[in-house]
Design a protein around this motif. Structure first.
Motif, PDB file in Angstrom:
ATOM      1  N   TYR A  65      -1.648   8.839  25.782  1.00 54.52           N
ATOM      2  CA  TYR A  65      -0.365   8.909  26.493  1.00 54.52           C
ATOM      3  C   TYR A  65      -0.294   7.678  27.395  1.00 54.52           C
ATOM      4  O   TYR A  65      -0.336   7.770  28.616  1.00 54.52           O
ATOM      5  N   GLY A  67       1.871   4.977  28.277  1.00 52.51           N
ATOM      6  CA  GLY A  67       2.847   4.521  29.259  1.00 52.51           C
ATOM      7  C   GLY A  67       2.631   3.055  29.583  1.00 52.51           C
ATOM      8  O   GLY A  67       2.698   2.186  28.720  1.00 52.51           O
ATOM      9  N   ASP A  88       1.866   5.716  22.447  1.00 50.44           N
ATOM     10  CA  ASP A  88       2.919   6.406  23.193  1.00 50.44           C
ATOM     11  C   ASP A  88       3.941   6.948  22.210  1.00 50.44           C
ATOM     12  O   ASP A  88       4.369   6.234  21.292  1.00 50.44           O
ATOM     13  N   ASP A  90       6.999   7.823  22.875  1.00 51.04           N
ATOM     14  CA  ASP A  90       8.336   7.295  23.156  1.00 51.04           C
ATOM     15  C   ASP A  90       8.544   6.036  22.303  1.00 51.04           C
ATOM     16  O   ASP A  90       7.821   5.043  22.465  1.00 51.04           O
ATOM     17  N   ASN A 198       2.393   4.992  17.569  1.00 50.46           N
ATOM     18  CA  ASN A 198       3.537   5.791  18.000  1.00 50.46           C
ATOM     19  C   ASN A 198       3.374   7.199  17.435  1.00 50.46           C
ATOM     20  O   ASN A 198       4.158   7.662  16.626  1.00 50.46           O
ATOM     21  N   TYR A 230       8.792  10.984  33.036  1.00 51.25           N
ATOM     22  CA  TYR A 230       8.476  10.669  31.654  1.00 51.25           C
ATOM     23  C   TYR A 230       9.665  10.967  30.756  1.00 51.25           C
ATOM     24  O   TYR A 230      10.372  11.944  30.938  1.00 51.25           O
TER      25      TYR A 230
END
Length: 301
Positions: A65, A67, A88, A90, A198, A230
């Motif tokens: 995770y 970030g 990540d 996102d 990802n 987040y």
């Protein structure tokens, strides 16, 4: 006071004395180009000590995770680990890391010539919302631009100084071009030792947990106020599933950080835990109590 603290890149190896290099409280390097609320680059010295205590300096350090990946890049740039994995879920954060690893020169050129205005902010916000997920350079740069120009770096926030730019600080307050280009250059220097993915965080944990010479540092979305910090928040079932995953990997090298919520004690009742203080900013600077959880195998430093 501005909404977060950040100075120029520190001389991350050459500037450290031999005495300082032997201490746990080594001055942390600032390498990540991203501002990240709740980011863990401040744990650099602790993570460095854990890497060394577990003889993992020739190994791989994994952030499922990631970030801002501040700790990961600090460990890599100072030679504490040989490789890092930045994951990540996102797609915008993934696009950013893919862009700076694959296209550092092009990314730096964009930094040097982009306008630092509200009109440009509106344009980049549109790119962030509409660009194809695989247009890594455009989407990655838009993500970066918003992160550097938004209050506290929160991607769904507004620009520093407001749309009318009447605030005490203006939209360019966290966009020091030369400093940011230097950080991109450092990432580029180490690009062949950085893996970007990802994937769901648990998939990454399972993939790397059985590999020798590997340390996994899991810093998932937190229980409290996670939605404001987040873009990918956790639900109660996600926290429980992660706990089931990690508790089943007691003999792998991993550690976990969370906000000091009562659920953590319940989910990780049989694991070693340690409360610590961490300063971070999202709207205001605060000193928060957080908790670190360790696998049974990991030597705690």
């Amino acid at each position: 006071m501005l909404d977060d603290h950040e100075g120029p890149i520190q001389d991350y190896v050459q500037g450290m004395s031999a005495a300082n290099m032997r201490t746990r409280d080594v001055k942390r390097p600032i390498v990540s180009p991203l501002r990240y609320p709740g980011g863990k680059s401040s744990l650099y010295s602790r993570l460095r000590a854990i890497v060394r205590a577990n003889n993992l300096t020739t190994g791989t350090y994994v952030e499922p995770y990631a970030g801002g990946a501040g700790a990961a890049l600090g460990l890599l740039a100072t030679g504490q680990v040989r490789r890092i994995v930045i994951n990540d879920l996102d797609p915008a954060i993934f696009a950013f890391w893919t862009a700076v690893v694959k296209f550092p020169a092009e990314f730096s050129e964009l930094i040097n010539r982009v306008d630092l205005t509200v009109d440009e902010w509106v344009k980049q916000k549109s790119v962030y919302a509409e660009a194809p997920r695989d247009d890594y350079l455009r989407l990655g740069f838009a993500t970066f631009f918003l992160n550097r120009t938004n209050r506290s770096g929160v991607l769904n926030g507004g620009p520093i100084g407001g749309m009318d730019q009447t605030g005490n600080y203006k939209i360019d307050a966290r966009f020091n071009r030369s400093t940011l280009v230097e950080r991109i250059r450092i990432v580029g220097l180490h690009a062949n030792r950085i893996t970007v993915s990802n994937l769901d965080g648990m998939s990454v944990i399972k993939r790397y947990s059985k590999r020798a010479n590997t340390l996994i540092y899991a810093d998932p979305p937190y229980f409290e106020k996670a939605g404001s910090l987040y873009m990918n928040s956790f639900k109660a079932g996600d926290h429980a599933a992660l706990a089931d995953c990690l508790n089943g990997l007691r003999e792998s090298n991993w550690l976990l950080t969370y906000d000091n919520a009562p659920e953590v004690e319940t989910l990780y009742a049989n694991r070693r835990r340690e409360v610590f203080s961490l300063g971070y900013s999202a709207h205001r600077v605060v000193k928060a109590k957080e908790i670190m959880v360790f696998s049974d195998k990991l030597e705690i430093a």
